[in-house]
Design a protein around this motif. Structure first.
Motif, PDB file in Angstrom:
ATOM      1  N   GLY A  26       0.823  -1.213   0.000  1.00  0.00           N
ATOM      2  CA  GLY A  26       0.000   0.000   0.000  1.00  0.00           C
ATOM      3  C   GLY A  26       0.850   1.253   0.000  1.00  0.00           C
ATOM      4  O   GLY A  26       0.787   2.081   0.932  1.00  0.00           O
ATOM      5  N   HIS A  27       1.628   1.425  -1.046  1.00  0.00           N
ATOM      6  CA  HIS A  27       2.603   2.523  -1.091  1.00  0.00           C
ATOM      7  C   HIS A  27       1.938   3.892  -1.088  1.00  0.00           C
ATOM      8  O   HIS A  27       2.565   4.886  -0.702  1.00  0.00           O
ATOM      9  CB  HIS A  27       3.482   2.372  -2.339  1.00  0.00           C
ATOM     10  N   ASN A  28       0.691   3.965  -1.532  1.00  0.00           N
ATOM     11  CA  ASN A  28      -0.010   5.249  -1.523  1.00  0.00           C
ATOM     12  C   ASN A  28      -0.578   5.580  -0.141  1.00  0.00           C
ATOM     13  O   ASN A  28      -1.078   6.680   0.077  1.00  0.00           O
ATOM     14  CB  ASN A  28      -1.129   5.254  -2.565  1.00  0.00           C
ATOM     15  N   LEU A  29      -0.508   4.645   0.780  1.00  0.00           N
ATOM     16  CA  LEU A  29      -1.041   4.852   2.130  1.00  0.00           C
ATOM     17  C   LEU A  29       0.064   5.034   3.172  1.00  0.00           C
ATOM     18  O   LEU A  29      -0.100   5.790   4.120  1.00  0.00           O
ATOM     19  CB  LEU A  29      -1.926   3.665   2.537  1.00  0.00           C
ATOM     20  N   TYR A  30       1.151   4.306   3.005  1.00  0.00           N
ATOM     21  CA  TYR A  30       2.254   4.362   3.963  1.00  0.00           C
ATOM     22  C   TYR A  30       3.566   4.561   3.212  1.00  0.00           C
ATOM     23  O   TYR A  30       3.815   3.868   2.222  1.00  0.00           O
ATOM     24  CB  TYR A  30       2.345   3.064   4.774  1.00  0.00           C
ATOM     25  N   GLY A  60      -2.144   0.554  -3.057  1.00  0.00           N
ATOM     26  CA  GLY A  60      -0.995   0.480  -3.940  1.00  0.00           C
ATOM     27  C   GLY A  60      -0.896   1.666  -4.886  1.00  0.00           C
ATOM     28  O   GLY A  60       0.066   2.396  -4.828  1.00  0.00           O
ATOM     29  N   PRO A  61      -1.867   1.849  -5.790  1.00  0.00           N
ATOM     30  CA  PRO A  61      -2.959   0.958  -6.188  1.00  0.00           C
ATOM     31  C   PRO A  61      -2.436  -0.338  -6.839  1.00  0.00           C
ATOM     32  O   PRO A  61      -1.326  -0.356  -7.346  1.00  0.00           O
ATOM     33  CB  PRO A  61      -3.729   1.778  -7.219  1.00  0.00           C
ATOM     34  N   GLU A  62      -3.243  -1.354  -6.776  1.00  0.00           N
ATOM     35  CA  GLU A  62      -3.058  -2.652  -7.426  1.00  0.00           C
ATOM     36  C   GLU A  62      -2.018  -3.534  -6.754  1.00  0.00           C
ATOM     37  O   GLU A  62      -2.103  -4.754  -6.799  1.00  0.00           O
ATOM     38  CB  GLU A  62      -2.692  -2.499  -8.913  1.00  0.00           C
ATOM     39  N   ARG A  63      -1.002  -2.909  -6.136  1.00  0.00           N
ATOM     40  CA  ARG A  63       0.157  -3.693  -5.698  1.00  0.00           C
ATOM     41  C   ARG A  63      -0.168  -4.663  -4.577  1.00  0.00           C
ATOM     42  O   ARG A  63       0.387  -5.771  -4.531  1.00  0.00           O
ATOM     43  CB  ARG A  63       1.278  -2.740  -5.272  1.00  0.00           C
ATOM     44  N   SER A  64      -1.061  -4.280  -3.657  1.00  0.00           N
ATOM     45  CA  SER A  64      -1.399  -5.182  -2.561  1.00  0.00           C
ATOM     46  C   SER A  64      -2.011  -6.475  -3.089  1.00  0.00           C
ATOM     47  O   SER A  64      -1.631  -7.575  -2.675  1.00  0.00           O
ATOM     48  CB  SER A  64      -2.362  -4.500  -1.580  1.00  0.00           C
ATOM     49  N   GLU A  65      -2.945  -6.349  -4.020  1.00  0.00           N
ATOM     50  CA  GLU A  65      -3.543  -7.547  -4.609  1.00  0.00           C
ATOM     51  C   GLU A  65      -2.466  -8.415  -5.252  1.00  0.00           C
ATOM     52  O   GLU A  65      -2.484  -9.643  -5.124  1.00  0.00           O
ATOM     53  CB  GLU A  65      -4.591  -7.165  -5.652  1.00  0.00           C
ATOM     54  N   GLU A  66      -1.546  -7.788  -5.967  1.00  0.00           N
ATOM     55  CA  GLU A  66      -0.497  -8.556  -6.645  1.00  0.00           C
ATOM     56  C   GLU A  66       0.363  -9.328  -5.651  1.00  0.00           C
ATOM     57  O   GLU A  66       0.656 -10.515  -5.861  1.00  0.00           O
ATOM     58  CB  GLU A  66       0.369  -7.624  -7.485  1.00  0.00           C
ATOM     59  N   LEU A  67       0.761  -8.681  -4.570  1.00  0.00           N
ATOM     60  CA  LEU A  67       1.619  -9.337  -3.582  1.00  0.00           C
ATOM     61  C   LEU A  67       0.884 -10.441  -2.833  1.00  0.00           C
ATOM     62  O   LEU A  67       1.437 -11.522  -2.588  1.00  0.00           O
ATOM     63  CB  LEU A  67       2.175  -8.303  -2.601  1.00  0.00           C
TER      64      LEU A  67
END
Length: 313
Positions: A26-30, A60-67
């Protein structure tokens, strides 16, 4: 013995303690998230019988789902894991709009399936309501996806009570997710009673109020992430909230556990709440959250905690 609870009227049975994964990619959050640490959070959860993972497109967007998808595939036990994800955010250039239209939700589910590397999503939420789409039509689109096996259960998140009632017109909602914690008890007015009456599981987000209810903050601390804009973290209110947390610490000390275990255990005594998704920043926190299931609160404990954080009229 494995503890499992049923989500709404669905066929999903989960550990009441899940894992919220907004700190997994969640790079857009933290700021400054380490993706390998994030993946290790998911591995640790699954290997310690936490079978409920909560993610979303917008993390992320999207990145959390991917990981999350990478780890579940790596471990090879997809059928033992209940994955919840959410959609509604749509990017128009640099702008983000909310879209609940059946066409968009159908595309969003397909995209999430790809990122998660799976052919079904256990629980799919409409993440936020838009202003235009009739909510029963939006849910109808998810029901069609459920009928063909692409999702197993339907949820909505952040809906008002009127939007929830419209969405549930045909009794299709299994889970509602909304903000609820001891510092924000607004859901007790209408949404929690409605969920109880209609056998909808209520899953609170921010259950530890972004760490404030975890008993780890001191009055001289400052924050540079999403917490800096939250009312609970401002000035005298922040100090007053920490004083309340110290009263919870007395109960925790008496029971030989930590503050968050008491807070989380209290939620599980409330009507319609049968599962929680606390987040974590390191694997030890994931395992530590499970101690909540060992806590037994007496009626006196429950009433005392309620009184410390009595909701404002």
């Amino acid at each position: 013995m494995t503890v499992r609870t049923q989500l709404g009227n669905s066929d999903l049975y989960i550990n009441p303690i899940g894992l919220g994964t907004n700190a997994v990619g969640g790079h857009n959050l933290y700021p400054n998230l380490d993706e390998e640490v994030g993946k290790d959070l998911v591995r640790t959860a699954i290997k310690n019988d936490i079978n409920f993972l909560d993610t979303a497109f917008i993390y992320g967007p999207e990145r959390s789902e991917e990981l999350v998808g990478q780890v579940v595939k790596e471990l090879g036990n997809r059928e033992d894991v209940v994955i919840a994800t959410k959609g509604a955010h749509k990017f128009n250039g640099d702008d983000v709009v909310i879209d609940n239209s059946p066409a968009f939700l159908t595309k969003a589910v397909e995209a999430s399936l790809t990122r998660l590397q799976t052919d079904y999503i256990d629980l799919y939420y409409i993440h936020f309501p838009d202003e235009d789409t009739p909510k029963d039509e939006a849910v109808g689109a998810l029901q069609e996806l459920k009928d063909v096996g692409k999702i197993r259960a339907i949820g909505v998140s952040n809906f008002s009570i009127d939007q929830l009632k419209e969405a549930n017109k045909n009794g299709l909602i299994d889970v509602y997710q909304g903000e609820y914690n001891l510092l924000n008890r607004e859901a007790e007015n209408e949404i929690l009673p409605y969920c109880k009456e209609n056998n909808i599981s209520f899953i609170p987000y921010f259950p530890l109020a972004s760490g404030l209810l975890a008993g780890k903050y001191t009055k001289d601390m400052t924050f540079d992430d999403l917490r800096k804009d939250m009312p609970h973290f401002q000035g005298r209110q922040f100090e007053h909230n920490l004083d309340k947390v110290e009263q919870i610490r007395e109960i925790a000390d008496d029971k030989g556990v930590d503050v968050p275990h008491i807070v989380l255990a209290w939620y599980l005594t409330q009507p319609a709440i049968n599962a929680l998704i606390p987040g974590a920043k390191n694997p030890d926190q994931v395992i530590n959250n499970l101690k909540t299931l060992d806590v037994t609160l007496t009626e006196h404990d429950i009433e005392r905690i309620d009184g410390i954080f009595k909701k404002q009229a």
